[in-house]
Motif scaffolding. Sequence first.
Motif, PDB file in Angstrom:
ATOM      1  N   TYR A 191       0.812  -1.217   0.000  1.00  0.00           N
ATOM      2  CA  TYR A 191       0.000   0.000   0.000  1.00  0.00           C
ATOM      3  C   TYR A 191       0.849   1.273   0.000  1.00  0.00           C
ATOM      4  O   TYR A 191       0.632   2.175  -0.808  1.00  0.00           O
ATOM      5  CB  TYR A 191      -0.968   0.012   1.194  1.00  0.00           C
ATOM      6  CG  TYR A 191      -1.900   1.193   1.160  1.00  0.00           C
ATOM      7  CD1 TYR A 191      -3.071   1.136   0.420  1.00  0.00           C
ATOM      8  CD2 TYR A 191      -1.608   2.368   1.845  1.00  0.00           C
ATOM      9  CE1 TYR A 191      -3.938   2.216   0.367  1.00  0.00           C
ATOM     10  CE2 TYR A 191      -2.462   3.451   1.794  1.00  0.00           C
ATOM     11  CZ  TYR A 191      -3.625   3.378   1.053  1.00  0.00           C
ATOM     12  OH  TYR A 191      -4.458   4.447   0.990  1.00  0.00           O
ATOM     13  N   LYS A 204      -4.912   8.705  -2.803  1.00  0.00           N
ATOM     14  CA  LYS A 204      -5.552   7.602  -2.058  1.00  0.00           C
ATOM     15  C   LYS A 204      -6.570   6.885  -2.934  1.00  0.00           C
ATOM     16  O   LYS A 204      -6.653   5.656  -2.924  1.00  0.00           O
ATOM     17  CB  LYS A 204      -6.222   8.134  -0.789  1.00  0.00           C
ATOM     18  CG  LYS A 204      -5.237   8.553   0.283  1.00  0.00           C
ATOM     19  CD  LYS A 204      -5.962   9.150   1.475  1.00  0.00           C
ATOM     20  CE  LYS A 204      -4.977   9.685   2.500  1.00  0.00           C
ATOM     21  NZ  LYS A 204      -5.658  10.375   3.607  1.00  0.00           N
ATOM     22  N   ASP A 205      -7.350   7.657  -3.684  1.00  0.00           N
ATOM     23  CA  ASP A 205      -8.335   7.050  -4.580  1.00  0.00           C
ATOM     24  C   ASP A 205      -7.656   6.213  -5.662  1.00  0.00           C
ATOM     25  O   ASP A 205      -8.099   5.110  -5.970  1.00  0.00           O
ATOM     26  CB  ASP A 205      -9.199   8.130  -5.245  1.00  0.00           C
ATOM     27  CG  ASP A 205     -10.149   8.806  -4.267  1.00  0.00           C
ATOM     28  OD1 ASP A 205     -10.380   8.254  -3.171  1.00  0.00           O
ATOM     29  OD2 ASP A 205     -10.639   9.898  -4.602  1.00  0.00           O
ATOM     30  N   THR A 228      -4.739   4.818  -5.484  1.00  0.00           N
ATOM     31  CA  THR A 228      -4.154   3.635  -4.839  1.00  0.00           C
ATOM     32  C   THR A 228      -5.224   2.583  -4.610  1.00  0.00           C
ATOM     33  O   THR A 228      -5.033   1.396  -4.905  1.00  0.00           O
ATOM     34  CB  THR A 228      -3.486   4.029  -3.507  1.00  0.00           C
ATOM     35  OG1 THR A 228      -2.472   4.996  -3.776  1.00  0.00           O
ATOM     36  CG2 THR A 228      -2.876   2.828  -2.816  1.00  0.00           C
ATOM     37  N   GLN A 229      -6.357   3.018  -4.096  1.00  0.00           N
ATOM     38  CA  GLN A 229      -7.464   2.082  -3.861  1.00  0.00           C
ATOM     39  C   GLN A 229      -7.919   1.456  -5.178  1.00  0.00           C
ATOM     40  O   GLN A 229      -8.140   0.244  -5.257  1.00  0.00           O
ATOM     41  CB  GLN A 229      -8.623   2.805  -3.187  1.00  0.00           C
ATOM     42  CG  GLN A 229      -9.777   1.898  -2.853  1.00  0.00           C
ATOM     43  CD  GLN A 229     -10.888   2.627  -2.108  1.00  0.00           C
ATOM     44  OE1 GLN A 229     -10.878   3.843  -1.981  1.00  0.00           O
ATOM     45  NE2 GLN A 229     -11.844   1.881  -1.628  1.00  0.00           N
TER      46      GLN A 229
END
Length: 171
Positions: free
Chosen positions: A27, A45-46, A48-49
């Motif tokens: 992550y 973050k988006d 990565t998700q």
Amino acid sequence: MNKDYGLIRKMRRGDEKAFDLFVHEYYEDILRYCTYHSNDAEDAKDLTQDTFLQFFRNLSGYSHIGKAKNYLYTIARNLCNNYHKKKKMQVLNHIENEGYSEGIETDAITQITVLTCLNQLPDELREVLILYYYQDLKQAEIADVLGIGLPLVKYRLKKAKEQMEELLRME
């Protein structure tokens, strides 16, 4: 049998702990990569998700040949490229509808200067620099991620360094 292969086998069987371990393992690296490409913490973050979601969505068809981390970088790179295309379209639409407005705030001039110079590099040179310096990948790993030969990675890295030095001197 390497660690990734074992985790992937467990994930294919639906082992929730294996999914958690896999995400925990990669992550931070993928988030850092996406942050350098998006320059926005929430978007990173988006992205990565979305990288992990896409990996898991295609897990049944994934054939474990090299490192899973390299495949995650490839997914992240494609998502970041799509993100930039979308952002460019938003900026163009904004300029077209409301005109250009200046309002860039900065608290780290050096970082802005480096990012400005980095963004002036051709995509293929910028990508190699980001993977090498910001993601701490070895040249062979970069070759795997980008799907190019090691000599080309070395050449691009050398050219990118030269161009960055020149751009930074001009700034």
